[in-house]
Write a protein that holds these residues in place. Structure first.
Motif, PDB file in Angstrom:
ATOM      1  N   SER A   1       0.808  -1.218   0.000  1.00  0.00           N
ATOM      2  CA  SER A   1       0.000   0.000   0.000  1.00  0.00           C
ATOM      3  C   SER A   1       0.841   1.266   0.000  1.00  0.00           C
ATOM      4  O   SER A   1       0.392   2.312  -0.471  1.00  0.00           O
ATOM      5  CB  SER A   1      -0.948   0.009   1.206  1.00  0.00           C
ATOM      6  OG  SER A   1      -0.212   0.067   2.422  1.00  0.00           O
TER       7      SER A   1
ATOM      8  N   LYS B   1      -6.684   3.036   0.193  1.00  0.00           N
ATOM      9  CA  LYS B   1      -6.998   4.375   0.684  1.00  0.00           C
ATOM     10  C   LYS B   1      -8.298   4.380   1.476  1.00  0.00           C
ATOM     11  O   LYS B   1      -8.396   5.017   2.518  1.00  0.00           O
ATOM     12  CB  LYS B   1      -7.075   5.361  -0.492  1.00  0.00           C
ATOM     13  CG  LYS B   1      -7.226   6.825  -0.056  1.00  0.00           C
ATOM     14  CD  LYS B   1      -7.028   7.764  -1.223  1.00  0.00           C
ATOM     15  CE  LYS B   1      -7.269   9.223  -0.849  1.00  0.00           C
ATOM     16  NZ  LYS B   1      -6.300   9.720   0.156  1.00  0.00           N
TER      17      LYS B   1
ATOM     18  N   LEU C   1      -0.257   5.809  -0.304  1.00  0.00           N
ATOM     19  CA  LEU C   1      -0.745   5.771   1.067  1.00  0.00           C
ATOM     20  C   LEU C   1       0.298   6.337   2.013  1.00  0.00           C
ATOM     21  O   LEU C   1      -0.035   6.986   3.012  1.00  0.00           O
ATOM     22  CB  LEU C   1      -1.105   4.330   1.460  1.00  0.00           C
ATOM     23  CG  LEU C   1      -1.886   4.174   2.768  1.00  0.00           C
ATOM     24  CD1 LEU C   1      -3.169   4.989   2.751  1.00  0.00           C
ATOM     25  CD2 LEU C   1      -2.201   2.711   3.020  1.00  0.00           C
TER      26      LEU C   1
END
Length: 465
Positions: free
Chosen positions: A61, A275, A444
């Protein structure tokens, strides 16, 4: 897209990094438990599997593996340390909440954390130095040429010089302009014309050819690509200022037709899942934590002035769709029509309590409810009143591209000082500039970085009233 994004670890190296990381995490736990005389039970195996899964989720991420950029090795190490520490902190917290801490040896767990972190950092540093050592001895070097002594071409050349571990041996620039028309600092690197570069590529004297011509030279670029179509040389196109600032360079398709994104949200597919997961977890945690404060502020507003506790303002959300943004009421009026006058210093419409709430951004706290229901994100471009959107979209280039992602409670523009009143066009242009920069470079990890920056300098500001 910037010049550095041309250099990425290939897919096989991606896989190798993941395998080695998992091996290190497992091995260091085995060693830590063995040295301390603790039996490696099923409980330890479950903790190891949980950590590996968490590591994979958070690592992906925040692009720990996907995109290692030139000149960012120190930042990659910092990201590794943060991911590693965050994963262990979450695991330790979970064991504490579930009251399972007594099942595990603290010495083993702390030894596992420190030894695995040291090993992960050490092997990356070693790999970097081994690559550099090999390159300095001329091993696995690739001969490259740069067509176009432009700004992007010069930046590309500098990156190759600064990062010998990449294995690029640049023989120089090729440009149709004479040395007198080129910059003094680089003209000694001019090796010939573009025609000579093409001939060298056709003769197999270079393995990579970087085209750094402006996009306006479309015919010239097309001619070079066509002539090199029957060779084995790698041809790479470096975007000029226009494309670098507008496109995400994601290749897609419609049927059998390839497409190249120019205006498109960077948050799609699994990225949107990452997200949105972060938004839900973060907003839920914050709302639970600040619920007493929300109740106190609501009571203070009712005591301070007449009117509702909340102000619901029409804003544009994702893809320009209308949303209702929640705020604590800080004014005696509730302007929400075709014309909205921005708050100014010593604005008589602002209540006594409202002035404090606006200076400290406490009036924005109800927007965590907007985040939870999906209208907003924790981080993103700040949503403007509809009236202001309609006004500035006609004056600021690419203004509406801000709505390619969900609006946020805080954003890159805000932590860089561009919050509050935008009483000049220049201020709005700067805000939009930072918003678009955020969208182009979203990850992220970028969101987490902005959240931390907000905690230290994003709540107040000289333009907040």
């Amino acid at each position: 897209m910037d010049t550095s994004s041309l250099f990425k670890i290939d897919s096989s190296t991606h896989f190798l990094y993941r395998i080695i990381d998992v091996f290190i995490l497992a091995t260091t736990l085995f060693i830590a438990s063995y040295l301390y005389g603790v039996t490696f039970s099923r409980d330890y195996l479950l903790v190891l599997l949980s950590l590996v899964l968490l590591y994979a989720y958070i690592g992906e991420s925040v692009a720990l593996y996907r995109s290692w950029r030139v000149g960012r090795f120190s930042r990659m190490l910092m990201l590794l340390i943060l991911v590693h520490s965050a994963c262990f902190l979450l695991i330790f917290s979970l064991l504490f909440v579930l009251k399972e801490g007594a099942t595990f040896s603290r010495v083993v767990l702390l030894g596992w954390y420190s030894s695995s972190l040291l090993a992960l950092v050490s092997w990356r540093i070693s790999a970097k130095h081994i690559k550099a050592w090999r390159r300095r001895r001329g091993l696995s070097m690739q001969t490259v040429a740069i067509v176009g002594m432009t700004k992007s071409g010069m930046q590309l050349h500098q990156q190759m010089q600064d990062h010998i571990e990449l294995g690029f041996e640049c023989i120089g620039f090729f440009d149709d302009r004479t040395a007198e028309r080129l910059g003094q600092g680089y003209k000694h690197l001019l090796k010939g014309s573009i025609e000579q570069a093409v001939e060298m590529a056709q003769q197999g004297k270079v393995s990579k050819l970087y085209i750094c011509l402006p996009m306006l030279a479309e015919r010239r670029i097309a001619d070079i690509i066509q002539r090199l179509g029957d060779t084995t040389v790698d041809v790479l196109l470096v975007p000029d200022f226009l494309l670098k600032n507008l496109m995400h360079a994601r290749i897609g398709s419609v049927g059998e037709m390839d497409t190249l994104s120019v205006f498109e949200s960077p948050v799609y597919g699994i990225k949107d899942f990452y997200k949105r997961t972060f938004d839900i977890l973060f907003s839920t945690s914050v709302l639970l934590l600040i619920s007493p404060l929300l109740a106190l502020i609501a009571l203070a507003i009712k005591v301070d002035s007449t009117g509702p506790v909340f102000f619901r303002q029409n804003r544009y959300g994702l893809d320009g769709k209308a949303i209702k943004v929640l705020k604590f009421r800080s004014m005696r009026v509730q302007e929400n029509g075709a014309k909205v006058v921005q708050a100014t210093k010593n604005d008589p419409r602002i209540t006594r309590l409202g002035a404090f709430l606006r200076r400290t951004s406490l009036d924005e706290l109800p927007q965590f409810i907007n985040v939870l229901i999906g209208d907003m994100s924790v981080v993103g471009p700040r949503p403007h009143a509809v009236a202001h959107n309609e006004e500035y979209r006609k004056q600021v280039a690419y203004y509406m591209l801000r709505h390619k992602v969900r609006p946020g409670i805080t954003g890159w523009a805000q932590v860089n000082g561009w919050r509050g009143e935008t009483d000049t066009l220049e201020k709005m242009e700067m805000r939009v500039k930072y918003d678009l920069e955020y969208i182009r470079h979203w990850s992220l990890w970028f969101d987490i970085r902005i959240v931390f920056m907000t905690l230290f300098k994003g709540f107040t500001g000289k333009n907040a009233y």
